[in-house]
Design a protein around this motif. Structure first.
Motif, PDB file in Angstrom:
ATOM      1  N   MET A   1       1.063  -1.082  -0.103  1.00 16.20           N
ATOM      2  CA  MET A   1       0.022  -0.028  -0.035  1.00 16.20           C
ATOM      3  C   MET A   1       0.951   1.381  -0.026  1.00 16.20           C
ATOM      4  O   MET A   1       0.540   2.100  -0.555  1.00 16.20           O
ATOM      5  N   GLU A   2       1.794   1.302   0.654  1.00 10.52           N
ATOM      6  CA  GLU A   2       2.982   2.296   0.823  1.00 10.52           C
ATOM      7  C   GLU A   2       3.418   2.569  -0.386  1.00 10.52           C
ATOM      8  O   GLU A   2       3.672   3.669  -0.926  1.00 10.52           O
ATOM      9  N   THR A   3       3.841   1.502  -1.158  1.00  8.33           N
ATOM     10  CA  THR A   3       4.184   1.678  -2.520  1.00  8.33           C
ATOM     11  C   THR A   3       3.335   2.476  -3.685  1.00  8.33           C
ATOM     12  O   THR A   3       3.608   3.305  -4.576  1.00  8.33           O
ATOM     13  N   LEU A   4       2.105   2.126  -3.479  1.00  2.60           N
ATOM     14  CA  LEU A   4       1.116   2.581  -4.263  1.00  2.60           C
ATOM     15  C   LEU A   4       0.940   4.136  -3.974  1.00  2.60           C
ATOM     16  O   LEU A   4       0.859   5.048  -4.634  1.00  2.60           O
ATOM     17  N   ASP A   5       1.026   4.677  -2.713  1.00  2.00           N
ATOM     18  CA  ASP A   5       1.071   5.912  -2.026  1.00  2.00           C
ATOM     19  C   ASP A   5       2.217   6.795  -2.820  1.00  2.00           C
ATOM     20  O   ASP A   5       2.020   7.616  -3.173  1.00  2.00           O
ATOM     21  N   LEU A   6       3.212   6.006  -2.618  1.00  2.00           N
ATOM     22  CA  LEU A   6       4.619   6.824  -3.264  1.00  2.00           C
ATOM     23  C   LEU A   6       4.514   6.952  -4.676  1.00  2.00           C
ATOM     24  O   LEU A   6       4.532   8.036  -5.206  1.00  2.00           O
ATOM     25  N   LEU A   7       3.911   5.953  -5.427  1.00  2.00           N
ATOM     26  CA  LEU A   7       3.498   6.031  -6.711  1.00  2.00           C
ATOM     27  C   LEU A   7       2.756   7.380  -7.116  1.00  2.00           C
ATOM     28  O   LEU A   7       2.675   8.046  -8.059  1.00  2.00           O
ATOM     29  N   GLN A   8       1.487   7.332  -6.357  1.00  2.00           N
ATOM     30  CA  GLN A   8       0.403   8.395  -6.279  1.00  2.00           C
ATOM     31  C   GLN A   8       1.044   9.846  -6.317  1.00  2.00           C
ATOM     32  O   GLN A   8       0.837  10.699  -6.926  1.00  2.00           O
ATOM     33  N   ALA A   9       1.909   9.859  -5.263  1.00  2.00           N
ATOM     34  CA  ALA A   9       2.568  11.164  -5.005  1.00  2.00           C
ATOM     35  C   ALA A   9       3.413  11.446  -5.905  1.00  2.00           C
ATOM     36  O   ALA A   9       3.489  12.791  -6.383  1.00  2.00           O
ATOM     37  N   ARG A  10       4.306  10.582  -6.611  1.00  2.61           N
ATOM     38  CA  ARG A  10       4.892  10.962  -7.757  1.00  2.61           C
ATOM     39  C   ARG A  10       4.317  11.279  -8.996  1.00  2.61           C
ATOM     40  O   ARG A  10       4.930  12.411  -9.531  1.00  2.61           O
ATOM     41  N   LEU A  11       3.269  10.608  -9.177  1.00  3.43           N
ATOM     42  CA  LEU A  11       2.491  10.729 -10.308  1.00  3.43           C
ATOM     43  C   LEU A  11       1.705  12.137 -10.390  1.00  3.43           C
ATOM     44  O   LEU A  11       1.752  13.037 -11.047  1.00  3.43           O
ATOM     45  N   SER A  12       1.304  12.367  -8.800  1.00  2.00           N
ATOM     46  CA  SER A  12       0.923  14.028  -8.660  1.00  2.00           C
ATOM     47  C   SER A  12       1.809  14.896  -9.003  1.00  2.00           C
ATOM     48  O   SER A  12       1.703  15.935  -9.621  1.00  2.00           O
ATOM     49  N   ASP A  13       3.130  14.781  -8.521  1.00  5.03           N
ATOM     50  CA  ASP A  13       4.234  15.757  -8.711  1.00  5.03           C
ATOM     51  C   ASP A  13       4.546  16.063 -10.127  1.00  5.03           C
ATOM     52  O   ASP A  13       4.858  17.183 -10.669  1.00  5.03           O
ATOM     53  N   LEU A  14       4.352  14.738 -10.869  1.00  4.70           N
ATOM     54  CA  LEU A  14       4.786  14.958 -12.425  1.00  4.70           C
ATOM     55  C   LEU A  14       3.619  15.548 -13.006  1.00  4.70           C
ATOM     56  O   LEU A  14       3.952  16.345 -13.900  1.00  4.70           O
ATOM     57  N   ILE A  15       2.380  15.223 -12.673  1.00  9.80           N
ATOM     58  CA  ILE A  15       1.063  16.228 -13.325  1.00  9.80           C
ATOM     59  C   ILE A  15       1.622  17.786 -13.092  1.00  9.80           C
ATOM     60  O   ILE A  15       1.091  18.272 -13.965  1.00  9.80           O
ATOM     61  N   LYS A  16       1.885  17.920 -11.738  1.00 11.41           N
ATOM     62  CA  LYS A  16       2.022  19.448 -11.530  1.00 11.41           C
ATOM     63  C   LYS A  16       3.214  19.979 -12.137  1.00 11.41           C
ATOM     64  O   LYS A  16       3.261  20.984 -12.793  1.00 11.41           O
ATOM     65  N   SER A  17       4.251  19.140 -12.515  1.00 16.87           N
ATOM     66  CA  SER A  17       5.353  19.648 -13.147  1.00 16.87           C
ATOM     67  C   SER A  17       5.108  19.813 -14.894  1.00 16.87           C
ATOM     68  O   SER A  17       5.383  20.970 -15.177  1.00 16.87           O
ATOM     69  N   TYR A  18       4.178  18.857 -15.213  1.00 14.73           N
ATOM     70  CA  TYR A  18       3.621  19.077 -16.675  1.00 14.73           C
ATOM     71  C   TYR A  18       2.842  20.341 -16.954  1.00 14.73           C
ATOM     72  O   TYR A  18       3.157  21.009 -17.973  1.00 14.73           O
ATOM     73  N   LYS A  19       1.929  20.578 -15.990  1.00 12.55           N
ATOM     74  CA  LYS A  19       1.267  21.472 -15.964  1.00 12.55           C
ATOM     75  C   LYS A  19       1.975  22.944 -15.900  1.00 12.55           C
ATOM     76  O   LYS A  19       1.685  24.057 -16.898  1.00 12.55           O
ATOM     77  N   ALA A  20       2.925  23.014 -15.170  1.00 12.56           N
ATOM     78  CA  ALA A  20       3.899  24.057 -15.064  1.00 12.56           C
ATOM     79  C   ALA A  20       4.386  24.367 -16.539  1.00 12.56           C
ATOM     80  O   ALA A  20       4.944  25.371 -16.793  1.00 12.56           O
ATOM     81  N   LEU A  21       5.164  23.197 -16.837  1.00 12.49           N
ATOM     82  CA  LEU A  21       5.664  23.214 -17.979  1.00 12.49           C
ATOM     83  C   LEU A  21       4.896  23.796 -19.395  1.00 12.49           C
ATOM     84  O   LEU A  21       5.142  24.773 -20.115  1.00 12.49           O
ATOM     85  N   GLN A  22       3.564  23.368 -19.281  1.00 19.79           N
ATOM     86  CA  GLN A  22       2.713  23.715 -20.133  1.00 19.79           C
ATOM     87  C   GLN A  22       2.353  25.355 -20.236  1.00 19.79           C
ATOM     88  O   GLN A  22       2.458  25.949 -21.218  1.00 19.79           O
ATOM     89  N   GLN A  23       2.296  25.674 -18.968  1.00 17.99           N
ATOM     90  CA  GLN A  23       2.176  27.205 -18.848  1.00 17.99           C
ATOM     91  C   GLN A  23       3.279  28.068 -19.195  1.00 17.99           C
ATOM     92  O   GLN A  23       3.206  28.834 -19.830  1.00 17.99           O
ATOM     93  N   ASP A  24       4.530  27.425 -19.021  1.00 14.83           N
ATOM     94  CA  ASP A  24       5.837  28.433 -19.243  1.00 14.83           C
ATOM     95  C   ASP A  24       5.807  28.110 -20.778  1.00 14.83           C
ATOM     96  O   ASP A  24       6.095  29.340 -21.402  1.00 14.83           O
TER      97      ASP A  24
END
Length: 91
Positions: A1-24
């Motif tokens: 379960m912890e691995t899934l949470d880590l993957l979810q957090a990493r995915l969330s960070d990547l999505i945030k980074s992607y959106k920031a890159l799109q805005q830039d």
């Protein structure tokens, strides 16, 4: 379960980074468009300035009014010939 949470957090960070890159990217595209427009405007101003300079140089090169009139007549006749040639080409 912890691995899934880590993957979810990493995915969330990547999505945030992607959106920031799109805005830039959008900001950069707007900036490039602005610079291209400014460049086009400056090139037009340069062309107009060059035309004015050429007109001034021609005016200075032929100071005699009679010679200017003759030169204008010659140019007008040459332009008329070119027009006739172009009309003949398009027919």
């Amino acid at each position: 379960m912890e691995t899934l949470d880590l993957l979810q957090a990493r995915l969330s960070d990547l999505i945030k980074s992607y959106k920031a890159l799109q805005q830039d990217l959008k900001k950069q595209e707007k900036l490039v468009a602005k610079f291209e427009k400014e460049n086009l405007d400056l090139n037009r101003k340069i062309a107009a300035a060059e035309a004015q300079l050429l007109a001034h140089e021609v005016n200075a090169a032929i100071p005699d009014k009679e010679m200017k009139a003759k030169t204008r007549q010659k140019l007008d006749s040459i332009i008329a010939e070119i027009d006739q040639i172009l009309i003949g080409i398009h027919e």
